[in-house]
Scaffold this motif. Sequence first.
Motif, PDB file in Angstrom:
ATOM      1  N   HIS A  15     -10.862   6.611   4.260  1.00  0.00           N
ATOM      2  CA  HIS A  15     -10.642   5.813   3.034  1.00  0.00           C
ATOM      3  C   HIS A  15      -9.531   4.795   3.276  1.00  0.00           C
ATOM      4  O   HIS A  15      -8.676   4.980   4.146  1.00  0.00           O
ATOM      5  CB  HIS A  15     -10.327   6.715   1.835  1.00  0.00           C
ATOM      6  N   LYS A  19      -6.216  11.169  12.439  1.00  0.00           N
ATOM      7  CA  LYS A  19      -7.065  10.044  12.025  1.00  0.00           C
ATOM      8  C   LYS A  19      -7.928   9.513  13.168  1.00  0.00           C
ATOM      9  O   LYS A  19      -8.623   8.505  13.012  1.00  0.00           O
ATOM     10  CB  LYS A  19      -6.198   8.902  11.478  1.00  0.00           C
ATOM     11  N   ARG A  27      -7.155   7.247  -9.579  1.00  0.00           N
ATOM     12  CA  ARG A  27      -6.488   6.098  -8.936  1.00  0.00           C
ATOM     13  C   ARG A  27      -6.935   4.797  -9.588  1.00  0.00           C
ATOM     14  O   ARG A  27      -7.948   4.740 -10.277  1.00  0.00           O
ATOM     15  CB  ARG A  27      -6.876   6.014  -7.450  1.00  0.00           C
ATOM     16  N   ASN A  63       2.870   5.284  -5.852  1.00  0.00           N
ATOM     17  CA  ASN A  63       3.076   4.323  -4.762  1.00  0.00           C
ATOM     18  C   ASN A  63       4.163   3.315  -5.144  1.00  0.00           C
ATOM     19  O   ASN A  63       4.943   2.875  -4.301  1.00  0.00           O
ATOM     20  CB  ASN A  63       1.770   3.578  -4.449  1.00  0.00           C
ATOM     21  N   ARG A  80      -1.733   5.610  -7.793  1.00  0.00           N
ATOM     22  CA  ARG A  80      -2.130   6.883  -8.390  1.00  0.00           C
ATOM     23  C   ARG A  80      -1.841   6.785  -9.894  1.00  0.00           C
ATOM     24  O   ARG A  80      -0.815   6.239 -10.280  1.00  0.00           O
ATOM     25  CB  ARG A  80      -1.337   8.026  -7.773  1.00  0.00           C
ATOM     26  N   ALA A  99      -7.017   1.896   0.760  1.00  0.00           N
ATOM     27  CA  ALA A  99      -6.582   1.730  -0.640  1.00  0.00           C
ATOM     28  C   ALA A  99      -6.990   3.022  -1.353  1.00  0.00           C
ATOM     29  O   ALA A  99      -6.774   4.111  -0.819  1.00  0.00           O
ATOM     30  CB  ALA A  99      -7.185   0.470  -1.240  1.00  0.00           C
ATOM     31  N   ASP A 114      -3.252  -0.290  -4.413  1.00  0.00           N
ATOM     32  CA  ASP A 114      -3.816   0.887  -5.089  1.00  0.00           C
ATOM     33  C   ASP A 114      -2.679   1.744  -5.619  1.00  0.00           C
ATOM     34  O   ASP A 114      -1.554   1.672  -5.122  1.00  0.00           O
ATOM     35  CB  ASP A 114      -4.752   1.686  -4.180  1.00  0.00           C
ATOM     36  N   GLY A 134      -3.558   1.106   4.524  1.00  0.00           N
ATOM     37  CA  GLY A 134      -3.506   2.260   5.423  1.00  0.00           C
ATOM     38  C   GLY A 134      -4.899   2.856   5.492  1.00  0.00           C
ATOM     39  O   GLY A 134      -5.852   2.335   4.887  1.00  0.00           O
ATOM     40  N   MET A 135      -5.030   3.932   6.228  1.00  0.00           N
ATOM     41  CA  MET A 135      -6.325   4.629   6.283  1.00  0.00           C
ATOM     42  C   MET A 135      -6.070   6.131   6.279  1.00  0.00           C
ATOM     43  O   MET A 135      -5.167   6.619   6.975  1.00  0.00           O
ATOM     44  CB  MET A 135      -7.090   4.249   7.549  1.00  0.00           C
ATOM     45  N   THR A 182       0.849  -1.185   0.000  1.00  0.00           N
ATOM     46  CA  THR A 182       0.000   0.000   0.000  1.00  0.00           C
ATOM     47  C   THR A 182       0.892   1.245   0.000  1.00  0.00           C
ATOM     48  O   THR A 182       2.075   1.154   0.329  1.00  0.00           O
ATOM     49  CB  THR A 182      -0.912   0.002   1.253  1.00  0.00           C
ATOM     50  N   GLY A 183       0.301   2.376  -0.343  1.00  0.00           N
ATOM     51  CA  GLY A 183       1.043   3.631  -0.237  1.00  0.00           C
ATOM     52  C   GLY A 183       0.955   4.142   1.191  1.00  0.00           C
ATOM     53  O   GLY A 183       0.304   3.529   2.033  1.00  0.00           O
ATOM     54  N   GLY A 184       1.612   5.241   1.460  1.00  0.00           N
ATOM     55  CA  GLY A 184       1.471   5.849   2.782  1.00  0.00           C
ATOM     56  C   GLY A 184       2.774   5.923   3.548  1.00  0.00           C
ATOM     57  O   GLY A 184       3.761   5.265   3.203  1.00  0.00           O
ATOM     58  N   SER A 185       2.771   6.724   4.608  1.00  0.00           N
ATOM     59  CA  SER A 185       3.998   7.007   5.351  1.00  0.00           C
ATOM     60  C   SER A 185       4.397   5.884   6.310  1.00  0.00           C
ATOM     61  O   SER A 185       5.586   5.554   6.429  1.00  0.00           O
ATOM     62  CB  SER A 185       3.828   8.319   6.116  1.00  0.00           C
TER      63      SER A 185
HETATM   64  C1  6PG Z   1      -2.713   6.082  -1.249  1.00  0.00           C
HETATM   65  C2  6PG Z   1      -2.857   5.029  -0.210  1.00  0.00           C
HETATM   66  C3  6PG Z   1      -3.842   5.359   0.871  1.00  0.00           C
HETATM   67  C4  6PG Z   1      -3.029   5.469   2.147  1.00  0.00           C
HETATM   68  C5  6PG Z   1      -3.757   6.293   3.186  1.00  0.00           C
HETATM   69  C6  6PG Z   1      -2.924   6.507   4.425  1.00  0.00           C
HETATM   70  O1  6PG Z   1      -2.269   5.777  -2.322  1.00  0.00           O
HETATM   71  O2  6PG Z   1      -2.999   7.244  -0.951  1.00  0.00           O
HETATM   72  O3  6PG Z   1      -2.693   3.760  -0.523  1.00  0.00           O
HETATM   73  O4  6PG Z   1      -4.921   4.499   1.037  1.00  0.00           O
HETATM   74  O5  6PG Z   1      -2.753   4.204   2.660  1.00  0.00           O
HETATM   75  O6  6PG Z   1      -4.076   7.546   2.618  1.00  0.00           O
HETATM   76  O7  6PG Z   1      -1.731   7.152   4.089  1.00  0.00           O
HETATM   77  P1  6PG Z   1      -0.735   7.679   5.224  1.00  0.00           P
HETATM   78  O8  6PG Z   1      -0.258   6.467   5.979  1.00  0.00           O
HETATM   79  O9  6PG Z   1       0.365   8.362   4.465  1.00  0.00           O
HETATM   80  O10 6PG Z   1      -1.538   8.627   6.057  1.00  0.00           O
END
Ligand code: 6PG
Length: 245
Positions: free
Chosen positions: A148, A203, A180, A81, A71, A150, A69, A142-143, A40-43
Amino acid sequence: MDPIKAFKDADEIAAAACNYVLQAARESIAEHGVFNIVLTGGSTPKKLYELLATQTGVEWSKWHFFMGDERFVPVDDERSNQKMAQDSILSKVSLGPDQIQPVPVDQPAADQAASTYEQQILEYFGISLSDPLPAFDLILLGMGSDGHTASLFPGKLSLKETQRLVTASEPGVLPPPVERITFTLPLINAGRRVLFMAAGADKAQAFKHVCQDLTKIPQEAATPAGMVRPAAGKLLWYVDQAIVS
Ligand code: 6PG
């Protein structure tokens, strides 16, 4: 068993998630010879990927990486991602090109990228769309602060998809405002293990809703993240203190 585990901060989440991923890999390889992991994307996940890349004794040759997911931007774009995954883990460990399945963002439109990715997933599992859904060994998620997960955003059509494995999704309210491509809820809910990683006080409200959602049937959930309930798989939420307080 309560699916929610709280840790001090994002670093502790990443450390615990690293152990969980390695254990899931060992179990999957022992069971069926390979480990299919969906990134997944995210920090927070980025920290996990960096940590995983430093581990020794990992049977990397048995791992297959997918992206839950993406972009709709070129692969070398900072918002991609796949680029984040490439920089943090995929380029750091020894993998053959057939072990990495990025979303094909070189297609002319996001919906074409989605259906091509769906086809690649079906081919990988050796099945067709009319077969039972494929079960990935581990799906990382992530969320966002809007609930949201994914690229399944509140109120958007992609959230209601029941026939497809992968779909295009309009941008949500959170940045970046690009189209996306995302795994659908049915594909996520077919996973053997689903691990959420979420951290940060911004969050907290969304996470409160998720906790309520988990006590309801998925159709009554208020958040996309709260609609994730693997049918036969294991659901885990790794969160930090800031999100629960
Ligand atoms: C994306 C993600 C998205 C991400 C959440 C949390 O491409 O934006 O896959 O679902 O997991 O937005 O991202 P953070 O951990 O950066 O807050």
